[in-house]
Design a protein around this motif. Sequence first.
Motif, PDB file in Angstrom:
ATOM      1  N   UNK A 151      50.021  40.571  31.822  1.00 19.70           N
ATOM      2  CA  UNK A 151      49.914  40.684  30.361  1.00 19.70           C
ATOM      3  C   UNK A 151      50.718  41.867  29.836  1.00 19.70           C
ATOM      4  N   UNK A 152      50.769  42.957  30.596  1.00 21.40           N
ATOM      5  CA  UNK A 152      51.575  44.111  30.184  1.00 21.40           C
ATOM      6  C   UNK A 152      53.035  43.736  29.981  1.00 21.40           C
ATOM      7  N   UNK A 153      53.520  42.731  30.710  1.00 23.24           N
ATOM      8  CA  UNK A 153      54.925  42.297  30.634  1.00 23.24           C
ATOM      9  C   UNK A 153      55.157  41.232  29.570  1.00 23.24           C
ATOM     10  N   UNK A 154      54.078  40.756  28.939  1.00 22.02           N
ATOM     11  CA  UNK A 154      54.184  39.671  27.968  1.00 22.02           C
ATOM     12  C   UNK A 154      54.448  40.226  26.569  1.00 22.02           C
ATOM     13  N   UNK A 155      54.946  39.352  25.717  1.00 19.97           N
ATOM     14  CA  UNK A 155      55.070  39.679  24.296  1.00 19.97           C
ATOM     15  C   UNK A 155      53.661  39.828  23.724  1.00 19.97           C
ATOM     16  N   UNK A 156      53.541  40.289  22.489  1.00 22.12           N
ATOM     17  CA  UNK A 156      52.222  40.456  21.873  1.00 22.12           C
ATOM     18  C   UNK A 156      51.503  39.130  21.659  1.00 22.12           C
ATOM     19  N   UNK A 157      52.246  38.044  21.539  1.00 22.60           N
ATOM     20  CA  UNK A 157      51.683  36.702  21.437  1.00 22.60           C
ATOM     21  C   UNK A 157      52.340  35.859  22.527  1.00 22.60           C
ATOM     22  N   UNK A 158      51.529  35.117  23.275  1.00 23.29           N
ATOM     23  CA  UNK A 158      52.064  34.320  24.376  1.00 23.29           C
ATOM     24  C   UNK A 158      51.165  33.118  24.620  1.00 23.29           C
ATOM     25  N   UNK A 159      51.747  32.090  25.214  1.00 22.54           N
ATOM     26  CA  UNK A 159      50.976  30.884  25.524  1.00 22.54           C
ATOM     27  C   UNK A 159      50.434  30.963  26.947  1.00 22.54           C
ATOM     28  N   UNK A 160      49.494  30.099  27.242  1.00 25.63           N
ATOM     29  CA  UNK A 160      49.011  29.994  28.620  1.00 25.63           C
ATOM     30  C   UNK A 160      50.160  29.652  29.559  1.00 25.63           C
ATOM     31  N   UNK A 161      51.083  28.797  29.094  1.00 22.84           N
ATOM     32  CA  UNK A 161      52.246  28.449  29.914  1.00 22.84           C
ATOM     33  C   UNK A 161      53.105  29.686  30.185  1.00 22.84           C
ATOM     34  N   UNK A 162      53.309  30.518  29.168  1.00 23.73           N
ATOM     35  CA  UNK A 162      54.092  31.750  29.358  1.00 23.73           C
ATOM     36  C   UNK A 162      53.435  32.631  30.418  1.00 23.73           C
ATOM     37  N   UNK A 163      52.115  32.754  30.328  1.00 25.08           N
ATOM     38  CA  UNK A 163      51.386  33.572  31.294  1.00 25.08           C
ATOM     39  C   UNK A 163      51.559  33.002  32.698  1.00 25.08           C
ATOM     40  N   UNK A 164      51.409  31.692  32.860  1.00 23.67           N
ATOM     41  CA  UNK A 164      51.524  31.059  34.170  1.00 23.67           C
ATOM     42  C   UNK A 164      52.914  31.281  34.755  1.00 23.67           C
ATOM     43  N   UNK A 165      53.948  31.146  33.936  1.00 21.28           N
ATOM     44  CA  UNK A 165      55.311  31.357  34.430  1.00 21.28           C
ATOM     45  C   UNK A 165      55.526  32.803  34.859  1.00 21.28           C
ATOM     46  N   UNK A 217      38.072  42.146  28.914  1.00 22.01           N
ATOM     47  CA  UNK A 217      38.599  42.992  29.984  1.00 22.01           C
ATOM     48  C   UNK A 217      40.119  43.049  29.969  1.00 22.01           C
ATOM     49  N   UNK A 218      40.740  41.940  29.552  1.00 22.22           N
ATOM     50  CA  UNK A 218      42.198  41.849  29.565  1.00 22.22           C
ATOM     51  C   UNK A 218      42.834  42.341  28.277  1.00 22.22           C
ATOM     52  N   UNK A 219      42.030  42.600  27.266  1.00 20.99           N
ATOM     53  CA  UNK A 219      42.572  43.066  25.991  1.00 20.99           C
ATOM     54  C   UNK A 219      43.347  42.000  25.250  1.00 20.99           C
ATOM     55  N   UNK A 220      42.854  40.752  25.315  1.00 16.50           N
ATOM     56  CA  UNK A 220      43.507  39.649  24.612  1.00 16.50           C
ATOM     57  C   UNK A 220      42.468  38.865  23.813  1.00 16.50           C
ATOM     58  N   UNK A 221      42.955  38.104  22.851  1.00 15.01           N
ATOM     59  CA  UNK A 221      42.104  37.222  22.070  1.00 15.01           C
ATOM     60  C   UNK A 221      42.811  35.902  21.852  1.00 15.01           C
ATOM     61  N   UNK A 222      42.038  34.884  21.527  1.00 15.10           N
ATOM     62  CA  UNK A 222      42.630  33.575  21.269  1.00 15.10           C
ATOM     63  C   UNK A 222      43.378  33.611  19.948  1.00 15.10           C
TER      64      UNK A 222
END
Length: 93
Positions: A11-25, A64-69
């Motif tokens: 998540x630290x490497x992700x943009x501020x908004x990301x999809x589940x697919x982005x996370x999986x990749x 715990x991950x500091x994210x929201x839907x």
Amino acid sequence: MITVQQAKEVIEKMENSFSSHDFIQKFNAMEEDEYVGKLSTKSSSHHQKVHSEIARFLSDHMDELGIGKDKRDLSKNVHGNETIVQFWKKTKL
């Protein structure tokens, strides 16, 4: 399968908004051995099950991950097909 610490690093490497697919990749790129180990078969249904487990993990550990839907929208999966998935936003920047 995936730990909170591994997910935080992704998540630290992700943009501020990301999809589940982005996370999986990104998870695949950063934790390839772990990811490939989960995909011990080549069937699409197995991929879908593992990817659903990852998305459920994100949902179960949002605080715990500091994210929201965020929204649910179209996103390309690892097979290049567009499907509707959950998008996430970082809540702790």
